[in-house]
Design a protein around this motif. Structure first.
Motif, PDB file in Angstrom:
ATOM      1  N   LEU A  13       0.830  -1.190   0.000  1.00 57.54           N
ATOM      2  CA  LEU A  13       0.000   0.000   0.000  1.00 57.54           C
ATOM      3  C   LEU A  13       0.873   1.252   0.000  1.00 57.54           C
ATOM      4  O   LEU A  13       0.598   2.207  -0.735  1.00 57.54           O
ATOM      5  N   CYS A  14       1.921   1.252   0.813  1.00 60.36           N
ATOM      6  CA  CYS A  14       2.830   2.408   0.876  1.00 60.36           C
ATOM      7  C   CYS A  14       3.602   2.587  -0.420  1.00 60.36           C
ATOM      8  O   CYS A  14       3.947   3.704  -0.800  1.00 60.36           O
ATOM      9  N   SER A  15       3.898   1.502  -1.130  1.00 64.39           N
ATOM     10  CA  SER A  15       4.628   1.637  -2.391  1.00 64.39           C
ATOM     11  C   SER A  15       3.740   2.234  -3.484  1.00 64.39           C
ATOM     12  O   SER A  15       4.234   2.854  -4.423  1.00 64.39           O
ATOM     13  N   LEU A  16       2.416   2.061  -3.380  1.00 62.63           N
ATOM     14  CA  LEU A  16       1.503   2.632  -4.362  1.00 62.63           C
ATOM     15  C   LEU A  16       1.029   4.031  -3.992  1.00 62.63           C
ATOM     16  O   LEU A  16       0.439   4.722  -4.816  1.00 62.63           O
ATOM     17  N   LEU A  17       1.298   4.449  -2.773  1.00 65.47           N
ATOM     18  CA  LEU A  17       0.832   5.744  -2.305  1.00 65.47           C
ATOM     19  C   LEU A  17       1.343   6.915  -3.160  1.00 65.47           C
ATOM     20  O   LEU A  17       0.554   7.799  -3.505  1.00 65.47           O
ATOM     21  N   PRO A  18       2.639   6.971  -3.527  1.00 62.04           N
ATOM     22  CA  PRO A  18       3.083   8.086  -4.377  1.00 62.04           C
ATOM     23  C   PRO A  18       2.354   8.131  -5.724  1.00 62.04           C
ATOM     24  O   PRO A  18       2.074   9.205  -6.249  1.00 62.04           O
ATOM     25  N   LEU A  19       2.017   6.971  -6.269  1.00 63.79           N
ATOM     26  CA  LEU A  19       1.279   6.940  -7.523  1.00 63.79           C
ATOM     27  C   LEU A  19      -0.104   7.557  -7.352  1.00 63.79           C
ATOM     28  O   LEU A  19      -0.541   8.371  -8.167  1.00 63.79           O
ATOM     29  N   PHE A  20      -0.792   7.176  -6.294  1.00 67.17           N
ATOM     30  CA  PHE A  20      -2.118   7.729  -6.039  1.00 67.17           C
ATOM     31  C   PHE A  20      -2.057   9.231  -5.783  1.00 67.17           C
ATOM     32  O   PHE A  20      -2.894   9.986  -6.268  1.00 67.17           O
ATOM     33  N   GLY A  22       0.189  11.310  -6.917  1.00 64.96           N
ATOM     34  CA  GLY A  22       0.476  11.947  -8.200  1.00 64.96           C
ATOM     35  C   GLY A  22      -0.751  12.037  -9.086  1.00 64.96           C
ATOM     36  O   GLY A  22      -0.997  13.056  -9.732  1.00 64.96           O
ATOM     37  N   LEU A  23      -1.542  10.973  -9.139  1.00 66.32           N
ATOM     38  CA  LEU A  23      -2.759  10.985  -9.946  1.00 66.32           C
ATOM     39  C   LEU A  23      -3.770  11.993  -9.422  1.00 66.32           C
ATOM     40  O   LEU A  23      -4.398  12.713 -10.197  1.00 66.32           O
ATOM     41  N   ILE A  24      -3.924  12.054  -8.122  1.00 66.15           N
ATOM     42  CA  ILE A  24      -4.879  12.991  -7.539  1.00 66.15           C
ATOM     43  C   ILE A  24      -4.430  14.429  -7.755  1.00 66.15           C
ATOM     44  O   ILE A  24      -5.219  15.297  -8.119  1.00 66.15           O
ATOM     45  N   SER A  25      -3.157  14.699  -7.564  1.00 67.13           N
ATOM     46  CA  SER A  25      -2.676  16.071  -7.750  1.00 67.13           C
ATOM     47  C   SER A  25      -2.751  16.479  -9.218  1.00 67.13           C
ATOM     48  O   SER A  25      -3.033  17.628  -9.531  1.00 67.13           O
ATOM     49  N   ALA A  26      -2.516  15.546 -10.129  1.00 69.32           N
ATOM     50  CA  ALA A  26      -2.627  15.870 -11.552  1.00 69.32           C
ATOM     51  C   ALA A  26      -4.072  16.123 -11.945  1.00 69.32           C
ATOM     52  O   ALA A  26      -4.364  16.966 -12.799  1.00 69.32           O
ATOM     53  N   ALA A  27      -4.992  15.415 -11.320  1.00 72.68           N
ATOM     54  CA  ALA A  27      -6.403  15.575 -11.655  1.00 72.68           C
ATOM     55  C   ALA A  27      -6.944  16.918 -11.182  1.00 72.68           C
ATOM     56  O   ALA A  27      -7.818  17.493 -11.819  1.00 72.68           O
ATOM     57  N   PHE A  28      -6.424  17.447 -10.083  1.00 72.80           N
ATOM     58  CA  PHE A  28      -6.948  18.682  -9.536  1.00 72.80           C
ATOM     59  C   PHE A  28      -6.043  19.884  -9.783  1.00 72.80           C
ATOM     60  O   PHE A  28      -6.345  20.977  -9.321  1.00 72.80           O
ATOM     61  N   SER A  29      -4.964  19.717 -10.508  1.00 71.55           N
ATOM     62  CA  SER A  29      -4.088  20.860 -10.765  1.00 71.55           C
ATOM     63  C   SER A  29      -4.692  21.724 -11.865  1.00 71.55           C
ATOM     64  O   SER A  29      -5.400  21.253 -12.737  1.00 71.55           O
ATOM     65  N   GLN A  30      -4.405  22.997 -11.808  1.00 71.78           N
ATOM     66  CA  GLN A  30      -4.957  23.940 -12.777  1.00 71.78           C
ATOM     67  C   GLN A  30      -4.099  23.920 -14.037  1.00 71.78           C
ATOM     68  O   GLN A  30      -2.886  24.022 -13.977  1.00 71.78           O
ATOM     69  N   VAL A  31      -4.753  23.808 -15.176  1.00 72.22           N
ATOM     70  CA  VAL A  31      -4.055  23.783 -16.454  1.00 72.22           C
ATOM     71  C   VAL A  31      -4.040  25.193 -17.012  1.00 72.22           C
ATOM     72  O   VAL A  31      -5.067  25.855 -17.101  1.00 72.22           O
ATOM     73  N   HIS A  32      -2.869  25.664 -17.388  1.00 68.50           N
ATOM     74  CA  HIS A  32      -2.710  27.005 -17.948  1.00 68.50           C
ATOM     75  C   HIS A  32      -2.671  26.901 -19.466  1.00 68.50           C
ATOM     76  O   HIS A  32      -2.020  26.029 -20.032  1.00 68.50           O
ATOM     77  N   SER A  33      -3.377  27.811 -20.123  1.00 68.35           N
ATOM     78  CA  SER A  33      -3.354  27.822 -21.580  1.00 68.35           C
ATOM     79  C   SER A  33      -2.005  28.365 -22.055  1.00 68.35           C
ATOM     80  O   SER A  33      -1.389  29.196 -21.385  1.00 68.35           O
ATOM     81  N   PRO A  34      -1.551  27.917 -23.203  1.00 68.14           N
ATOM     82  CA  PRO A  34      -0.252  28.386 -23.701  1.00 68.14           C
ATOM     83  C   PRO A  34      -0.342  29.854 -24.115  1.00 68.14           C
ATOM     84  O   PRO A  34      -1.412  30.347 -24.482  1.00 68.14           O
ATOM     85  N   SER A  35       0.764  30.541 -24.036  1.00 70.12           N
ATOM     86  CA  SER A  35       0.781  31.936 -24.455  1.00 70.12           C
ATOM     87  C   SER A  35       0.754  32.021 -25.974  1.00 70.12           C
ATOM     88  O   SER A  35       1.189  31.105 -26.678  1.00 70.12           O
ATOM     89  N   ALA A  36       0.231  33.105 -26.464  1.00 71.62           N
ATOM     90  CA  ALA A  36       0.082  33.277 -27.915  1.00 71.62           C
ATOM     91  C   ALA A  36       1.443  33.478 -28.557  1.00 71.62           C
ATOM     92  O   ALA A  36       2.346  34.079 -27.994  1.00 71.62           O
ATOM     93  N   CYS A  37       1.582  32.952 -29.748  1.00 73.12           N
ATOM     94  CA  CYS A  37       2.805  33.175 -30.514  1.00 73.12           C
ATOM     95  C   CYS A  37       2.395  33.669 -31.898  1.00 73.12           C
ATOM     96  O   CYS A  37       1.391  33.251 -32.451  1.00 73.12           O
ATOM     97  N   GLY A  38       3.132  34.550 -32.439  1.00 67.20           N
ATOM     98  CA  GLY A  38       2.803  35.097 -33.750  1.00 67.20           C
ATOM     99  C   GLY A  38       1.805  36.242 -33.628  1.00 67.20           C
ATOM    100  O   GLY A  38       1.599  36.791 -32.552  1.00 67.20           O
ATOM    101  N   PRO A  39       1.156  36.604 -34.729  1.00 70.75           N
ATOM    102  CA  PRO A  39       0.200  37.723 -34.693  1.00 70.75           C
ATOM    103  C   PRO A  39      -1.018  37.380 -33.839  1.00 70.75           C
ATOM    104  O   PRO A  39      -1.534  36.273 -33.893  1.00 70.75           O
ATOM    105  N   VAL A  40      -1.456  38.331 -33.060  1.00 71.12           N
ATOM    106  CA  VAL A  40      -2.612  38.160 -32.195  1.00 71.12           C
ATOM    107  C   VAL A  40      -3.656  39.192 -32.616  1.00 71.12           C
ATOM    108  O   VAL A  40      -3.323  40.358 -32.816  1.00 71.12           O
TER     109      VAL A  40
END
Length: 87
Positions: A13-20, A22-40
């Protein structure tokens, strides 16, 4: 089937804990949109795009000669507007 002792179960159980975690933090982390490149687009261009309806009216000498395609041999004086207001 082999029975797991409580300590072995806890180790697995302890060996799988970091995986869980990581999955939970990835699921609830905020995704930032990429910055614009080129003409806007500027604010006026964005407003025009958001209208979604527009019209493009194209008049040429072919409109007055009733021809689909011109050959360049039409008399330029056929199209001579006296009071054209394109505002």
């Amino acid at each position: 089937m082999q029975m797991l002792s409580l300590s072995m179960y806890f180790q697995r159980l302890c060996s799988l804990l970091p995986l869980f975690i990581g999955l939970i933090s990835a699921a609830f982390s905020q995704v930032h949109s990429p910055s614009a490149c080129g003409p806007v687009p500027d604010e006026n261009q964005l407003c025009w795009q958001e209208m979604e309806y527009y019209a493009f009216i194209h008049y040429s000498i072919n409109t007055y000669t009733d021809a689909a395609w011109g050959f360049g041999d039409e008399d330029p004086f056929l199209f001579n507007p006296d009071s054209l207001d394109t505002r």
